[in-house]
Write an enzyme that holds these catalytic residues in place. Structure first.
Site, PDB file in Angstrom:
ATOM      1  N   HIS A   1      45.533  14.277  51.752  1.00  0.00           N
ATOM      2  CA  HIS A   1      45.934  15.665  51.532  1.00  0.00           C
ATOM      3  C   HIS A   1      45.867  16.102  50.072  1.00  0.00           C
ATOM      4  O   HIS A   1      45.602  17.272  49.774  1.00  0.00           O
ATOM      5  CB  HIS A   1      47.361  15.872  52.060  1.00  0.00           C
ATOM      6  CG  HIS A   1      47.646  17.281  52.471  1.00  0.00           C
ATOM      7  ND1 HIS A   1      48.676  17.615  53.314  1.00  0.00           N
ATOM      8  CD2 HIS A   1      47.033  18.448  52.165  1.00  0.00           C
ATOM      9  CE1 HIS A   1      48.692  18.927  53.502  1.00  0.00           C
ATOM     10  NE2 HIS A   1      47.711  19.456  52.816  1.00  0.00           N
TER      11      HIS A   1
ATOM     12  N   LYS B   1      46.433  15.083  58.186  1.00  0.00           N
ATOM     13  CA  LYS B   1      46.335  14.654  56.790  1.00  0.00           C
ATOM     14  C   LYS B   1      47.482  13.720  56.429  1.00  0.00           C
ATOM     15  O   LYS B   1      48.598  13.871  56.942  1.00  0.00           O
ATOM     16  CB  LYS B   1      46.361  15.880  55.858  1.00  0.00           C
ATOM     17  CG  LYS B   1      45.368  16.968  56.229  1.00  0.00           C
ATOM     18  CD  LYS B   1      45.524  18.202  55.333  1.00  0.00           C
ATOM     19  CE  LYS B   1      44.700  19.348  55.873  1.00  0.00           C
ATOM     20  NZ  LYS B   1      45.299  19.970  57.085  1.00  0.00           N
TER      21      LYS B   1
ATOM     22  N   ASP C   1      43.696  22.397  62.899  1.00  0.00           N
ATOM     23  CA  ASP C   1      43.972  21.695  61.651  1.00  0.00           C
ATOM     24  C   ASP C   1      45.475  21.633  61.408  1.00  0.00           C
ATOM     25  O   ASP C   1      46.158  22.660  61.413  1.00  0.00           O
ATOM     26  CB  ASP C   1      43.298  22.432  60.488  1.00  0.00           C
ATOM     27  CG  ASP C   1      43.556  21.772  59.150  1.00  0.00           C
ATOM     28  OD1 ASP C   1      42.766  20.896  58.759  1.00  0.00           O
ATOM     29  OD2 ASP C   1      44.559  22.130  58.481  1.00  0.00           O
TER      30      ASP C   1
ATOM     31  N   TYR D   1      53.036  19.312  57.558  1.00  0.00           N
ATOM     32  CA  TYR D   1      53.257  20.643  58.134  1.00  0.00           C
ATOM     33  C   TYR D   1      54.432  20.656  59.105  1.00  0.00           C
ATOM     34  O   TYR D   1      54.930  21.716  59.469  1.00  0.00           O
ATOM     35  CB  TYR D   1      52.011  21.131  58.885  1.00  0.00           C
ATOM     36  CG  TYR D   1      50.810  21.417  58.033  1.00  0.00           C
ATOM     37  CD1 TYR D   1      50.846  21.302  56.642  1.00  0.00           C
ATOM     38  CD2 TYR D   1      49.604  21.806  58.610  1.00  0.00           C
ATOM     39  CE1 TYR D   1      49.727  21.559  55.868  1.00  0.00           C
ATOM     40  CE2 TYR D   1      48.484  22.068  57.847  1.00  0.00           C
ATOM     41  CZ  TYR D   1      48.544  21.940  56.480  1.00  0.00           C
ATOM     42  OH  TYR D   1      47.424  22.191  55.734  1.00  0.00           O
TER      43      TYR D   1
END
Length: 292
Positions: A115, A81, A47, A52
């Protein structure tokens, strides 16, 4: 898809119940270590998210490690996301997805999530958030129809956010939310079950700043001692028993393997009752309840 146990999403796609979370693992070395340990242990879901800033590192790790473990791209379930800065505009959503594909070095994503229910720099109470969610979801349908993503979903969506999408031909396949004994989300979980939306939990062990509150919860320690398991395994097994996916994050190979073993832990009815009876209510991550 071999490896950990899976659930079948509403469109027939198989999604592993346990995945490797990568939030706040930003270095190339940290990602490589985590992904290598995860694949060696049997994880088949990774994930990540555009926000990120580790998608390129994950892509590089997979290119190097998949042959090592005799795995192919189709053996791995990859989730990313679209963040608030790209949401709300069709072209930006599509561009964000394609950028994730390029960073990861893959031709498709197994799951793409919205997200957050709000838009970047838009006040929480602003009606533009709802309008943006509808535009974003229309773009997600386009991405799904085009074959760039196998399944689509949302993250941090409350019931009312999900309800806005019921008029679409394509409903979310997954809702990824904070969920644990201190924040069980019972009503949302039932809502998602009714609408055949799989639920995936994050913060299963608490947050980086508050994890001891969950891992040192007396009821969790009692059940762990009775079951011969670690507190982390108990918390993960509590979610798995409800059919909820989990995404524990670690760069420690022993912890990564131990977390996956939670799927083999059988909690008794008495164990579950003890955990469900925990009265502490605490949310450790962002609160989407303020987003309208």
């Amino acid at each position: 898809m071999s490896g950990s146990k899976s659930i079948t999403l509403a469109n027939g796609v198989l999604m592993p119940l346990i995945g490797l979370g990568t939030y706040q693992i930003c270095s190339r070395e940290g990602i490589y270590t985590a992904v290598e340990a995860a694949l060696a242990s049997g994880y088949r879901l990774i994930d990540t998210a555009s926000g990120y800033r580790n998608e390129e590192h994950i892509g590089a790790a997979l290119r190097d490690l998949l042959p090592k473990f005799n795995l192919r791209r189709e053996d791995i379930f990859i989730t990313s996301k679209v963040g608030p800065s790209a949401a709300g505009d069709h072209d930006s959503v599509v561009s964000c997805c394609k950028a994730s594909l390029a960073h990861l070095g893959v031709s498709y994503l197994d799951l793409l999530l919205v997200h957050w229910p709000g838009l970047h720099r838009v006040p929480a109470s602003d009606a533009r958030n709802k309008a943006g969610r509808l535009v974003t979801w229309a773009a997600f349908k386009h991405l799904h129809d085009s074959g760039l993503v196998r399944a689509v979903g949302v993250s941090n969506y409350e019931e009312r956010h999900c309800a806005e999408l019921l008029d679409f031909e394509l409903l979310p396949h997954v809702n990824q939310v904070e969920l644990h004994p201190h924040y069980p989300q019972t009503q949302l979980l039932e809502y998602c079950r009714i609408h055949k939306i799989a639920v995936q939990a994050y913060c299963s062990l608490g947050s980086r700043d508050h994890k001891d509150k969950l891992l040192h919860e007396p009821a969790v320690l009692e059940v762990a001692a009775a079951a011969g398991a670690t507190p982390a395994q108990v918390l993960l097994a509590w979610a798995l028993r409800q059919g909820v996916g989990v995404l524990p994050k670690s760069t420690n190979s022993e912890h990564i393997a131990s977390n996956l073993a939670a799927e083999k832990l059988v909690l008794t009815a008495e164990h579950v009752h003890r955990l469900d009876a925990i009265s502490t209510r605490c949310k450790y991550a962002w609160d989407p309840a303020t987003i309208f």
